[in-house]
Design a protein around this motif. Structure first.
Motif, PDB file in Angstrom:
ATOM      1  N   ILE A 102      -0.168  -2.906   7.749  1.00 27.87           N
ATOM      2  CA  ILE A 102      -0.787  -3.647   6.655  1.00 27.87           C
ATOM      3  C   ILE A 102       0.048  -3.397   5.424  1.00 27.87           C
ATOM      4  CG2 ILE A 102      -2.865  -3.959   5.276  1.00 27.87           C
ATOM      5  CD1 ILE A 102      -4.343  -2.588   7.676  1.00 27.87           C
ATOM      6  N   ASN A 103       0.685  -4.416   4.919  1.00 27.68           N
ATOM      7  CA  ASN A 103       1.500  -4.280   3.701  1.00 27.68           C
ATOM      8  C   ASN A 103       0.639  -4.578   2.487  1.00 27.68           C
ATOM      9  OD1 ASN A 103       4.191  -3.727   4.685  1.00 27.68           O
ATOM     10  ND2 ASN A 103       4.086  -5.765   5.594  1.00 27.68           N
TER      11      ASN A 103
ATOM     12  N   LEU B   1       2.957  -0.222  -0.620  1.00 28.17           N
ATOM     13  CA  LEU B   1       2.252   0.631   0.334  1.00 28.17           C
ATOM     14  C   LEU B   1       2.239  -0.035   1.701  1.00 28.17           C
ATOM     15  CD1 LEU B   1      -0.925   1.836  -1.592  1.00 28.17           C
ATOM     16  CD2 LEU B   1       1.023   3.215  -0.885  1.00 28.17           C
ATOM     17  N   GLN B   2       2.423   0.767   2.744  1.00 30.19           N
ATOM     18  CA  GLN B   2       2.266   0.292   4.113  1.00 30.19           C
ATOM     19  C   GLN B   2       1.263   1.210   4.791  1.00 30.19           C
ATOM     20  OE1 GLN B   2       6.224   0.221   5.847  1.00 30.19           O
ATOM     21  NE2 GLN B   2       6.379  -1.964   5.448  1.00 30.19           N
ATOM     22  N   PHE B   3       0.221   0.599   5.364  1.00 28.23           N
ATOM     23  CA  PHE B   3      -0.792   1.335   6.095  1.00 28.23           C
ATOM     24  C   PHE B   3      -0.595   1.065   7.581  1.00 28.23           C
ATOM     25  CE2 PHE B   3      -2.620   0.379   1.980  1.00 28.23           C
ATOM     26  CZ  PHE B   3      -3.248   1.562   1.616  1.00 28.23           C
TER      27      PHE B   3
ATOM     28  N   LYS C 246     -11.878  -1.992   6.014  1.00 26.19           N
ATOM     29  CA  LYS C 246     -11.881  -2.937   4.898  1.00 26.19           C
ATOM     30  C   LYS C 246     -10.786  -2.508   3.938  1.00 26.19           C
ATOM     31  CE  LYS C 246     -16.068  -2.431   3.455  1.00 26.19           C
ATOM     32  NZ  LYS C 246     -17.355  -2.517   2.764  1.00 26.19           N
ATOM     33  N   LEU C 247     -10.111  -3.468   3.355  1.00 27.08           N
ATOM     34  CA  LEU C 247      -9.085  -3.210   2.356  1.00 27.08           C
ATOM     35  C   LEU C 247      -9.695  -3.501   0.991  1.00 27.08           C
ATOM     36  CD1 LEU C 247      -6.079  -2.518   1.865  1.00 27.08           C
ATOM     37  CD2 LEU C 247      -5.603  -4.960   2.091  1.00 27.08           C
ATOM     38  N   ASN C 248      -9.762  -2.489   0.126  1.00 28.78           N
ATOM     39  CA  ASN C 248     -10.320  -2.634  -1.225  1.00 28.78           C
ATOM     40  C   ASN C 248      -9.199  -2.441  -2.234  1.00 28.78           C
ATOM     41  OD1 ASN C 248     -13.023  -2.810  -0.189  1.00 28.78           O
ATOM     42  ND2 ASN C 248     -12.987  -0.593   0.100  1.00 28.78           N
TER      43      ASN C 248
ATOM     44  N   LYS D 120      -1.630   6.438   9.073  1.00 25.97           N
ATOM     45  CA  LYS D 120      -0.407   6.726   8.339  1.00 25.97           C
ATOM     46  C   LYS D 120      -0.284   5.772   7.150  1.00 25.97           C
ATOM     47  CE  LYS D 120       4.599   6.765   9.078  1.00 25.97           C
ATOM     48  NZ  LYS D 120       5.655   6.450  10.024  1.00 25.97           N
ATOM     49  N   VAL D 121       0.139   6.326   6.020  1.00 29.49           N
ATOM     50  CA  VAL D 121       0.406   5.532   4.826  1.00 29.49           C
ATOM     51  C   VAL D 121       1.766   5.960   4.311  1.00 29.49           C
ATOM     52  CG1 VAL D 121      -0.343   4.929   2.502  1.00 29.49           C
ATOM     53  CG2 VAL D 121      -2.045   5.491   4.240  1.00 29.49           C
ATOM     54  N   GLU D 122       2.579   4.987   3.915  1.00 28.84           N
ATOM     55  CA  GLU D 122       3.865   5.339   3.317  1.00 28.84           C
ATOM     56  C   GLU D 122       4.193   4.353   2.203  1.00 28.84           C
ATOM     57  OE1 GLU D 122       7.052   3.265   6.343  1.00 28.84           O
ATOM     58  OE2 GLU D 122       6.434   5.309   6.799  1.00 28.84           O
ATOM     59  N   ILE D 123       5.048   4.791   1.305  1.00 26.67           N
ATOM     60  CA  ILE D 123       5.518   3.946   0.218  1.00 26.67           C
ATOM     61  C   ILE D 123       6.947   3.533   0.561  1.00 26.67           C
ATOM     62  CG2 ILE D 123       6.031   3.821  -2.242  1.00 26.67           C
ATOM     63  CD1 ILE D 123       3.915   6.013  -2.643  1.00 26.67           C
TER      64      ILE D 123
END
Length: 194
Positions: A192-193, A27-29, A38-40, A18-21
């Motif tokens: 993950i913020n 962004l919050q994952f 991995k976060l890019n 899930k991803v939301e703004i």
């Protein structure tokens, strides 16, 4: 989000991502604790790359296989039916000894694979040595609680275990065993913020 692992989603339990703004524009994952990622970041883009993971049903699958060495209550074998040791960050085993429903001693150590039988690739012989000797008197009823903490590569810990009742020096190969497990990791989402 991008899928960058050769494992198919169904191999990893069809994870819910899930991803939301947020109202502030961040962004919050939400990523299950069983996935590796991995976060890019770039100036105009944030990407979460799923790089691997495990199926959540493979966690907490330890079974008590029996006492070893002539039914010695200081030596027993555990089997990991999930076959996960090589795919986790850490595995910690804690053994707690109870007498008369009171905790009398405890020991913890990381679990190291040991293959006493060629056809049991994930069997581990546990040798308590003399750690509990002062409480393990012949004929004395005791209970072991074996707690297993499996930490995924993304840092989420899943706890499961068992309680085994026995009489010292009269242990059987099929003792009274009660298994338990923690919350399912399919529902544990890591925030993950960004």
């Amino acid at each position: 989000m991008s899928w960058q692992t050769v494992k198919r989603p169904q191999d990893l339990g069809d994870p819910s991502l899930k991803v939301e703004i947020t109202e502030s524009g961040k962004l919050q994952f939400y990523i299950p604790g069983t996935l590796e990622y991995k976060l890019n970041n770039s100036p105009n883009q944030t990407e979460i790359a799923i790089t691997g993971g495990i199926h959540p049903k493979r966690l907490g699958r330890f079974k008590f296989k029996g006492f070893d060495r002539f039914s010695d209550s200081r030596n027993f074998t555990l089997l990991d039916e999930g076959k996960l040791l090589g795919e986790l960050k850490t595995v910690k085993l804690t053994i707690i000894l109870f007498q008369n429903n009171s905790k009398v001693s405890e020991m913890s150590y990381p679990l190291v694979p040991h293959r006493p039988y060629p056809h049991w690739a994930d069997a581990y012989q546990i040798n308590l040595g003399d750690r509990f000797d002062s409480w393990l008197q012949p004929g004395q009823p005791v209970k072991y609680e074996i707690r297993i903490e499996q930490t995924t590569r993304s840092g989420v810990t899943y706890t499961s275990g068992m309680k085994i009742g026995l009489v010292v020096d009269k242990v059987t190969h099929s003792p009274d065993i009660q298994y338990y497990s923690g919350a399912t990791l399919t529902n544990l989402l890591r925030l993950i913020n960004k």
